[in-house]
Design a protein around this motif. Structure first.
Motif, PDB file in Angstrom:
ATOM      1  N   VAL A 174       3.751   4.882   9.006  1.00 33.86           N
ATOM      2  CA  VAL A 174       4.519   5.599   8.000  1.00 33.86           C
ATOM      3  C   VAL A 174       5.551   6.456   8.705  1.00 33.86           C
ATOM      4  CG1 VAL A 174       4.429   7.319   6.174  1.00 33.86           C
ATOM      5  CG2 VAL A 174       2.582   5.666   6.406  1.00 33.86           C
ATOM      6  N   VAL A 175       6.804   6.290   8.328  1.00 28.10           N
ATOM      7  CA  VAL A 175       7.881   7.095   8.869  1.00 28.10           C
ATOM      8  C   VAL A 175       8.709   7.597   7.696  1.00 28.10           C
ATOM      9  CG1 VAL A 175       9.951   7.085  10.303  1.00 28.10           C
ATOM     10  CG2 VAL A 175       7.961   5.728  10.974  1.00 28.10           C
ATOM     11  N   ASP A 176       8.738   8.905   7.490  1.00 29.21           N
ATOM     12  CA  ASP A 176       9.485   9.520   6.399  1.00 29.21           C
ATOM     13  C   ASP A 176       9.136   8.905   5.050  1.00 29.21           C
ATOM     14  OD1 ASP A 176      10.783  11.262   8.105  1.00 29.21           O
ATOM     15  OD2 ASP A 176      12.421   9.872   8.474  1.00 29.21           O
ATOM     16  N   GLY A 177       7.880   8.625   4.824  1.00 27.27           N
ATOM     17  CA  GLY A 177       7.442   8.099   3.540  1.00 27.27           C
ATOM     18  C   GLY A 177       7.614   6.603   3.386  1.00 27.27           C
ATOM     19  N   ALA A 178       8.182   5.924   4.357  1.00 28.40           N
ATOM     20  CA  ALA A 178       8.375   4.486   4.276  1.00 28.40           C
ATOM     21  C   ALA A 178       7.447   3.807   5.272  1.00 28.40           C
ATOM     22  CB  ALA A 178       9.823   4.121   4.592  1.00 28.40           C
ATOM     23  N   VAL A 179       6.931   2.670   4.893  1.00 27.91           N
ATOM     24  CA  VAL A 179       6.046   1.921   5.772  1.00 27.91           C
ATOM     25  C   VAL A 179       6.898   0.984   6.606  1.00 27.91           C
ATOM     26  CG1 VAL A 179       4.128   0.300   5.889  1.00 27.91           C
ATOM     27  CG2 VAL A 179       4.176   2.045   4.119  1.00 27.91           C
ATOM     28  N   LYS A 198     -10.340   5.833  -1.591  1.00 26.60           N
ATOM     29  CA  LYS A 198     -10.278   6.772  -2.716  1.00 26.60           C
ATOM     30  C   LYS A 198      -8.852   6.947  -3.212  1.00 26.60           C
ATOM     31  CE  LYS A 198     -14.236   9.685  -1.488  1.00 26.60           C
ATOM     32  NZ  LYS A 198     -14.624  11.043  -1.055  1.00 26.60           N
ATOM     33  N   LEU A 199      -7.926   7.135  -2.286  1.00 27.11           N
ATOM     34  CA  LEU A 199      -6.532   7.315  -2.662  1.00 27.11           C
ATOM     35  C   LEU A 199      -5.981   6.085  -3.378  1.00 27.11           C
ATOM     36  CD1 LEU A 199      -5.042   9.071   0.491  1.00 27.11           C
ATOM     37  CD2 LEU A 199      -5.056   9.964  -1.835  1.00 27.11           C
ATOM     38  N   LEU A 200      -6.296   4.926  -2.870  1.00 27.48           N
ATOM     39  CA  LEU A 200      -5.810   3.693  -3.477  1.00 27.48           C
ATOM     40  C   LEU A 200      -6.368   3.525  -4.888  1.00 27.48           C
ATOM     41  CD1 LEU A 200      -4.031   1.257  -3.059  1.00 27.48           C
ATOM     42  CD2 LEU A 200      -5.982   0.054  -2.089  1.00 27.48           C
ATOM     43  N   ARG A 201      -7.628   3.873  -5.074  1.00 31.54           N
ATOM     44  CA  ARG A 201      -8.221   3.793  -6.409  1.00 31.54           C
ATOM     45  C   ARG A 201      -7.537   4.755  -7.372  1.00 31.54           C
ATOM     46  NH1 ARG A 201     -14.291   4.161  -7.026  1.00 31.54           N
ATOM     47  NH2 ARG A 201     -13.754   3.169  -8.975  1.00 31.54           N
ATOM     48  N   GLU A 202      -7.251   5.966  -6.892  1.00 32.25           N
ATOM     49  CA  GLU A 202      -6.592   6.955  -7.750  1.00 32.25           C
ATOM     50  C   GLU A 202      -5.157   6.558  -8.074  1.00 32.25           C
ATOM     51  OE1 GLU A 202      -6.733  10.764  -5.852  1.00 32.25           O
ATOM     52  OE2 GLU A 202      -8.924  10.787  -5.778  1.00 32.25           O
ATOM     53  N   LEU A 203      -4.428   6.118  -7.059  1.00 31.98           N
ATOM     54  CA  LEU A 203      -3.012   5.843  -7.243  1.00 31.98           C
ATOM     55  C   LEU A 203      -2.737   4.555  -8.004  1.00 31.98           C
ATOM     56  CD1 LEU A 203      -1.770   6.862  -3.680  1.00 31.98           C
ATOM     57  CD2 LEU A 203      -1.425   8.121  -5.812  1.00 31.98           C
ATOM     58  N   LEU A 219       0.838  -1.192   0.000  1.00 30.73           N
ATOM     59  CA  LEU A 219       0.000   0.000   0.000  1.00 30.73           C
ATOM     60  C   LEU A 219       0.879   1.249   0.000  1.00 30.73           C
ATOM     61  CD1 LEU A 219      -2.817  -0.927   2.521  1.00 30.73           C
ATOM     62  CD2 LEU A 219      -2.926  -0.912   0.047  1.00 30.73           C
ATOM     63  N   PRO A 220       0.505   2.241  -0.791  1.00 27.08           N
ATOM     64  CA  PRO A 220       1.274   3.491  -0.803  1.00 27.08           C
ATOM     65  C   PRO A 220       1.234   4.160   0.571  1.00 27.08           C
ATOM     66  CG  PRO A 220      -0.234   3.391  -2.676  1.00 27.08           C
ATOM     67  CD  PRO A 220      -0.574   2.240  -1.774  1.00 27.08           C
ATOM     68  N   ASP A 228     -11.241  -4.033  -0.347  1.00 25.76           N
ATOM     69  CA  ASP A 228     -10.701  -5.264   0.231  1.00 25.76           C
ATOM     70  C   ASP A 228      -9.259  -5.075   0.712  1.00 25.76           C
ATOM     71  OD1 ASP A 228     -13.081  -6.556  -0.225  1.00 25.76           O
ATOM     72  OD2 ASP A 228     -12.395  -7.601  -2.040  1.00 25.76           O
ATOM     73  N   ALA A 229      -8.454  -4.368  -0.074  1.00 27.43           N
ATOM     74  CA  ALA A 229      -7.062  -4.135   0.308  1.00 27.43           C
ATOM     75  C   ALA A 229      -6.984  -3.293   1.576  1.00 27.43           C
ATOM     76  CB  ALA A 229      -6.304  -3.455  -0.828  1.00 27.43           C
ATOM     77  N   VAL A 230      -7.827  -2.263   1.660  1.00 26.81           N
ATOM     78  CA  VAL A 230      -7.837  -1.393   2.839  1.00 26.81           C
ATOM     79  C   VAL A 230      -8.352  -2.155   4.050  1.00 26.81           C
ATOM     80  CG1 VAL A 230      -8.976   0.628   3.842  1.00 26.81           C
ATOM     81  CG2 VAL A 230      -7.944   0.771   1.570  1.00 26.81           C
ATOM     82  N   ASP A 231      -9.389  -2.956   3.858  1.00 25.32           N
ATOM     83  CA  ASP A 231      -9.940  -3.735   4.975  1.00 25.32           C
ATOM     84  C   ASP A 231      -8.937  -4.758   5.517  1.00 25.32           C
ATOM     85  OD1 ASP A 231     -12.337  -2.414   4.974  1.00 25.32           O
ATOM     86  OD2 ASP A 231     -13.389  -3.928   3.766  1.00 25.32           O
TER      87      ASP A 231
END
Length: 86
Positions: A52-57, A26-31, A8-9, A41-44
């Motif tokens: 998230v720390v400095d852009g990294a998960v 919404k973000l996941l659909r756009e990206l 996930l982004p 399903d992915a979000v759930d």
């Protein structure tokens, strides 16, 4: 879909941390350009403990607070020893 859930982004994970599930979908659909069901399903299925720390998960479980407190204690002992309070 398994790879979608694992990768996930950071913006999506950040929205989940703010408890904005609809925004995350919404973000996941756009990206990623996926459909509503796949994004939902992915979000759930996203583990809540991801951060998230400095852009990294990253996964939690670090001992950062412990080491900060230990460092402060050691610094206090050294300062006390240098000034003869020990």
């Amino acid at each position: 879909m398994a790879e979608l859930n694992q990768d996930l982004p950071p913006q999506v994970v950040a929205a989940l941390q703010r408890e904005q599930k609809i925004e995350a979908v919404k973000l996941l659909r756009e990206l990623r350009g996926v459909g509503l069901k796949e994004a939902k399903d992915a979000v759930d299925n996203c583990p809540l403990e991801r951060q998230v720390v400095d852009g990294a998960v990253v996964q939690p479980g670090g001992h950062g607070v412990f080491f900060w407190l230990l460092g402060l204690f050691v610094l206090g002992v050294v300062v006390a020893w240098l000034f003869g309070k020990f």
